[in-house]
Motif scaffolding. Structure first.
Motif, PDB file in Angstrom:
ATOM      1  N   ALA A  36      51.658  47.864 -76.624  1.00  0.00           N
ATOM      2  CA  ALA A  36      50.293  47.291 -77.169  1.00  0.00           C
ATOM      3  C   ALA A  36      49.663  47.970 -78.338  1.00  0.00           C
ATOM      4  N   ARG A  37      48.978  47.008 -79.136  1.00  0.00           N
ATOM      5  CA  ARG A  37      48.065  48.123 -80.049  1.00  0.00           C
ATOM      6  C   ARG A  37      46.603  47.203 -80.147  1.00  0.00           C
ATOM      7  N   LEU A  38      45.929  47.906 -80.576  1.00  0.00           N
ATOM      8  CA  LEU A  38      44.391  47.318 -81.111  1.00  0.00           C
ATOM      9  C   LEU A  38      44.306  46.745 -82.437  1.00  0.00           C
ATOM     10  N   SER A  39      44.079  45.448 -82.548  1.00  0.00           N
ATOM     11  CA  SER A  39      43.754  44.844 -83.838  1.00  0.00           C
ATOM     12  C   SER A  39      42.220  44.567 -83.948  1.00  0.00           C
ATOM     13  N   GLY A  40      41.526  45.418 -84.524  1.00  0.00           N
ATOM     14  CA  GLY A  40      40.153  45.726 -84.390  1.00  0.00           C
ATOM     15  C   GLY A  40      39.939  45.854 -82.972  1.00  0.00           C
ATOM     16  N   SER A  41      39.057  45.001 -82.221  1.00  0.00           N
ATOM     17  CA  SER A  41      38.851  45.099 -80.745  1.00  0.00           C
ATOM     18  C   SER A  41      39.737  44.545 -80.008  1.00  0.00           C
ATOM     19  N   ARG A  42      40.618  43.879 -80.527  1.00  0.00           N
ATOM     20  CA  ARG A  42      41.309  42.823 -79.648  1.00  0.00           C
ATOM     21  C   ARG A  42      42.890  43.670 -79.329  1.00  0.00           C
ATOM     22  N   LEU A  43      43.044  43.553 -77.853  1.00  0.00           N
ATOM     23  CA  LEU A  43      44.341  44.322 -77.352  1.00  0.00           C
ATOM     24  C   LEU A  43      45.575  43.263 -77.358  1.00  0.00           C
ATOM     25  N   VAL A  44      46.619  43.644 -78.444  1.00  0.00           N
ATOM     26  CA  VAL A  44      47.675  42.748 -78.621  1.00  0.00           C
ATOM     27  C   VAL A  44      48.874  43.551 -78.077  1.00  0.00           C
ATOM     28  N   PHE A 145      40.904  38.987 -70.501  1.00  0.00           N
ATOM     29  CA  PHE A 145      42.061  38.178 -69.880  1.00  0.00           C
ATOM     30  C   PHE A 145      42.057  37.616 -68.546  1.00  0.00           C
ATOM     31  N   LEU A 146      41.501  38.317 -67.682  1.00  0.00           N
ATOM     32  CA  LEU A 146      41.155  37.813 -66.295  1.00  0.00           C
ATOM     33  C   LEU A 146      40.252  36.681 -66.073  1.00  0.00           C
ATOM     34  N   GLU A 147      39.632  36.252 -67.331  1.00  0.00           N
ATOM     35  CA  GLU A 147      38.705  35.392 -67.169  1.00  0.00           C
ATOM     36  C   GLU A 147      37.186  35.589 -66.357  1.00  0.00           C
ATOM     37  N   LEU A 148      36.961  36.700 -66.260  1.00  0.00           N
ATOM     38  CA  LEU A 148      35.735  37.103 -65.566  1.00  0.00           C
ATOM     39  C   LEU A 148      34.735  36.874 -66.426  1.00  0.00           C
ATOM     40  N   PRO A 149      33.522  36.325 -65.868  1.00  0.00           N
ATOM     41  CA  PRO A 149      32.346  35.843 -66.469  1.00  0.00           C
ATOM     42  C   PRO A 149      31.889  37.017 -67.385  1.00  0.00           C
ATOM     43  N   VAL A 150      31.669  36.806 -68.622  1.00  0.00           N
ATOM     44  CA  VAL A 150      31.107  38.028 -69.428  1.00  0.00           C
ATOM     45  C   VAL A 150      29.664  38.680 -68.900  1.00  0.00           C
ATOM     46  N   ALA A 151      28.828  37.620 -68.480  1.00  0.00           N
ATOM     47  CA  ALA A 151      27.534  38.036 -68.032  1.00  0.00           C
ATOM     48  C   ALA A 151      27.636  39.124 -66.949  1.00  0.00           C
ATOM     49  N   ASP A 152      28.860  39.040 -66.057  1.00  0.00           N
ATOM     50  CA  ASP A 152      29.241  39.808 -64.835  1.00  0.00           C
ATOM     51  C   ASP A 152      29.613  41.217 -65.221  1.00  0.00           C
ATOM     52  N   TRP A 153      30.030  41.368 -66.524  1.00  0.00           N
ATOM     53  CA  TRP A 153      30.783  42.724 -66.795  1.00  0.00           C
ATOM     54  C   TRP A 153      29.972  44.103 -66.421  1.00  0.00           C
ATOM     55  N   PRO A 154      28.561  44.151 -67.116  1.00  0.00           N
ATOM     56  CA  PRO A 154      28.003  45.272 -66.838  1.00  0.00           C
ATOM     57  C   PRO A 154      27.675  45.657 -65.473  1.00  0.00           C
ATOM     58  N   ARG A 155      27.566  44.620 -64.640  1.00  0.00           N
ATOM     59  CA  ARG A 155      27.106  44.877 -63.259  1.00  0.00           C
ATOM     60  C   ARG A 155      28.226  45.427 -62.626  1.00  0.00           C
ATOM     61  N   VAL A 156      29.453  44.649 -62.735  1.00  0.00           N
ATOM     62  CA  VAL A 156      30.603  44.896 -61.703  1.00  0.00           C
ATOM     63  C   VAL A 156      31.361  46.128 -62.548  1.00  0.00           C
ATOM     64  N   SER A 157      31.353  46.639 -63.631  1.00  0.00           N
ATOM     65  CA  SER A 157      31.608  47.849 -64.420  1.00  0.00           C
ATOM     66  C   SER A 157      30.844  49.048 -64.309  1.00  0.00           C
ATOM     67  N   GLY A 158      29.557  48.591 -63.367  1.00  0.00           N
ATOM     68  CA  GLY A 158      28.640  49.927 -63.282  1.00  0.00           C
ATOM     69  C   GLY A 158      28.145  50.499 -64.529  1.00  0.00           C
ATOM     70  N   GLY A 159      27.930  49.538 -65.752  1.00  0.00           N
ATOM     71  CA  GLY A 159      27.308  49.811 -66.978  1.00  0.00           C
ATOM     72  C   GLY A 159      28.382  50.169 -67.948  1.00  0.00           C
ATOM     73  N   LEU A 160      29.655  50.323 -67.472  1.00  0.00           N
ATOM     74  CA  LEU A 160      31.024  50.898 -68.647  1.00  0.00           C
ATOM     75  C   LEU A 160      31.049  49.905 -69.621  1.00  0.00           C
ATOM     76  N   SER A 161      31.136  48.866 -69.314  1.00  0.00           N
ATOM     77  CA  SER A 161      31.536  47.706 -70.211  1.00  0.00           C
ATOM     78  C   SER A 161      30.458  47.829 -71.509  1.00  0.00           C
ATOM     79  N   ASP A 162      29.121  48.197 -71.283  1.00  0.00           N
ATOM     80  CA  ASP A 162      27.994  48.362 -72.382  1.00  0.00           C
ATOM     81  C   ASP A 162      28.014  49.990 -72.709  1.00  0.00           C
ATOM     82  N   ASN A 163      28.960  50.481 -72.881  1.00  0.00           N
ATOM     83  CA  ASN A 163      29.171  51.901 -73.127  1.00  0.00           C
ATOM     84  C   ASN A 163      28.595  52.989 -72.298  1.00  0.00           C
ATOM     85  N   GLY A 164      28.164  52.771 -70.977  1.00  0.00           N
ATOM     86  CA  GLY A 164      27.470  53.441 -70.355  1.00  0.00           C
ATOM     87  C   GLY A 164      28.532  53.952 -69.109  1.00  0.00           C
ATOM     88  N   GLY A 165      28.196  53.986 -67.829  1.00  0.00           N
ATOM     89  CA  GLY A 165      29.132  54.493 -67.035  1.00  0.00           C
ATOM     90  C   GLY A 165      29.339  55.851 -67.051  1.00  0.00           C
TER      91      GLY A 165
END
Length: 284
Positions: A36-44, A145-165
């Protein structure tokens, strides 16, 4: 007690011990890793089903972005353990950081969390931060890709999706003169691991057999951590965090011993672990 009906459950495994590198390279075929490669922020991915196969195998190859210079982290990995001019005596603030010598392994390492990267040479910290950014793109793309709600990302990732964690750099050296395993078989904690490796030696249990996870020049090795497996184990497409380890090196000159640099991405240490059940993320 672990529920044996769980998709993340592992039954008893009989793994070869010792796992000697020359023997292992001859015995266990390399896993055909997706690229794979990154095209901007997209994983291709290069192939149409590359994302699905990578999630199933737990590993894939990601092209190193243009302009990212890895030689400083390679050089640091070749020197951190030296008694003179190395980092083995550095006091690093925080838990589970600094130099570690593994009594049962050839493995020794130096761990340092992002809040302490200012203690590293700038030429090492900068590519480390770039590796962290790459890992965050992998995390977000996989959640999407797994179609998980974007609003859930910070909570389920322990802040990682927002560059915390939790963002940890690990520099690893394997001493071939030590008669011990390379490192034990294990699953990575956390979400995503970005691995800079330039020679074979890692093996994994994938689809019921041991396979070599070989590097490819110009690529990072990416693997998924156990938090991803717990979160997704009841989904139609669960992410696998497969068991892996490093074979024992036969004696060789010290300047040719195996070294790697690894970036671990996890939840904040005080965060909960979640799992999707019936469309909702609940504390696991």
């Amino acid at each position: 007690m672990v529920d044996p009906r769980s998709a993340s459950y592992r039954g008893g495994l009989t793994l070869p011990s010792p796992l000697l590198q020359a023997h292992a390279q001859a015995m266990y075929p390399a896993l055909a890793l997706e690229r794979a490669r990154l095209s901007g922020s997209r994983l291709v991915f290069d192939s149409a089903d590359g994302f699905v196969r990578s999630i199933s195998q737990g590993f894939f190859l990601l092209k190193i972005p243009r302009g990212l210079v890895c030689e400083p982290v390679d050089q640091f990995a070749r020197q951190f353990y030296l008694p003179a001019g190395g980092y083995r005596d550095m006091e690093v603030p925080g838990l589970y950081q600094g130099y570690f010598d593994r009594p049962d392994d050839q493995w020794e390492n130096f761990y340092i969390e992002r809040g302490n990267w200012h203690l590293l040479p700038q030429a090492v910290a900068m590519p480390g931060a770039h590796m962290a950014s790459i890992g965050l793109h992998v995390l977000r793309n996989t959640l999407a890709f797994l179609e998980l709600p974007v609003a859930d990302w910070p909570r389920v990732s322990g802040g990682l999706s927002d560059n915390g964690g939790y963002q940890m750099l690990a520099f690893n050296h394997f001493r071939s003169s030590k008669n011990a395993r390379g490192c034990k078989f294990h699953r990575d904690p956390g979400w995503v691991t970005v691995r800079r490796s330039i020679e074979p030696g890692m093996f994994a249990w994938v689809d019921g057999q041991i396979r070599a996870i070989n590097p490819l020049p110009g690529y990072f090795i990416i693997n998924f951590g156990s938090y991803f497996e717990v979160l997704t184990e009841r989904l139609a497409t669960p992410v696998r965090a497969n068991i892996h380890g490093v074979a024992q090196l036969e004696p060789r000159p010290s300047e040719h011993e195996r070294t790697t640099c690894t970036l671990f991405l996890g939840s904040a240490l005080n965060a909960h672990l979640y799992q999707y059940r019936n469309g909702r993320a609940v504390v696991s």
